[in-house]
Design an enzyme around this catalytic site. Sequence first.
Site, mmCIF file in Angstrom:
data_model
loop_
_atom_site.group_PDB
_atom_site.id
_atom_site.type_symbol
_atom_site.label_atom_id
_atom_site.label_comp_id
_atom_site.label_asym_id
_atom_site.label_seq_id
_atom_site.Cartn_x
_atom_site.Cartn_y
_atom_site.Cartn_z
ATOM 1 N N ASP A 27 6.857 45.168 13.142
ATOM 2 C CA ASP A 27 6.098 45.022 11.833
ATOM 3 C C ASP A 27 6.094 46.376 10.827
ATOM 4 O OD1 ASP A 27 4.377 44.257 9.499
ATOM 5 O OD2 ASP A 27 4.231 42.249 10.720
ATOM 6 N N SER A 82 7.035 42.460 6.157
ATOM 7 C CA SER A 82 6.486 41.561 6.858
ATOM 8 C C SER A 82 6.740 40.203 6.446
ATOM 9 C CB SER A 82 5.046 41.729 7.440
ATOM 10 O OG SER A 82 4.727 40.845 8.458
#
Length: 286
Positions: free
Chosen positions: A173, A38
Amino acid sequence: MTTAFVLGGGGVLGAVEVGMLRALFERDIVPDLVLGTSVGALNGAMVAREPSIEVIERLTDLWATTAQTRRSDGSELFRDRPLRTVRRVVSTGGTHVFSAKPLRERLVDEFGDLTFADLPVTFGVCAASIERAAEHWFTSGPLVPAIVASAAVPGLLPPAVATTEFGEEHFLDGGIVNSIPVGRAVGLGATRVFVLQVGRIDRPLVPPRRPWDVARVSFEVARRHRFMRELSEIPDHVEAHVLPAAGTSTKDDSMLAFRDFDSVQRRIDATYDASSAYLDEHLAPR
């Protein structure tokens, strides 16, 4: 000794990793391996491209610019008014709040067509494949699509499309499948691991009190469980250091925490102080 930097996810809280990196580089600790998830993929890419103290100024400018942009542009980015945000969610079919275009354009400005092979340090980016329901590691090809895929926060950004050895896939993500990939670093042969995390793992969890807290608490249970399990399974010959985050609080776990760019420099400075003290205590003098 093979040194790995493991940079975890955490949205705007990822700024604290800049303070950790400064403390490490000031002590001549440089990575042979960088892994990112991320926002950790973004910070990690910067480090893998320039693994030296000089990258700190670049990272600080990047976060400062991001903070200024959020304050000045309410129509496209995170500081939008609630009604306009609702309208935008409706226009996307209710799947996400923001366009990924500003992020992608910023990454292209920063990295251009740079590839993993161009980096002086081995680098890996974690994302979650929707079609395979699997953890996927980008280790080759262009950097920008990998970072966009790793940072596609569910509900905030749309799933990212990238081509892998399995064909065209959609990604969310990487924090969904491996938020702080310390086990990956050990599996790749690291004998000294520095974990750069945003501080959430240090805070106590309480049962959800509101409907929108349920998903957040459930995610935290899953991510912390995996991290603590992998940390406990590190072999005795591997030296592991979880650097302390500072300047964050339980308010950062709220649903609107992703909008708070006002305290970026304070977070960086506080975490630098905490990480410096930790390293001075736990590492032998140079």
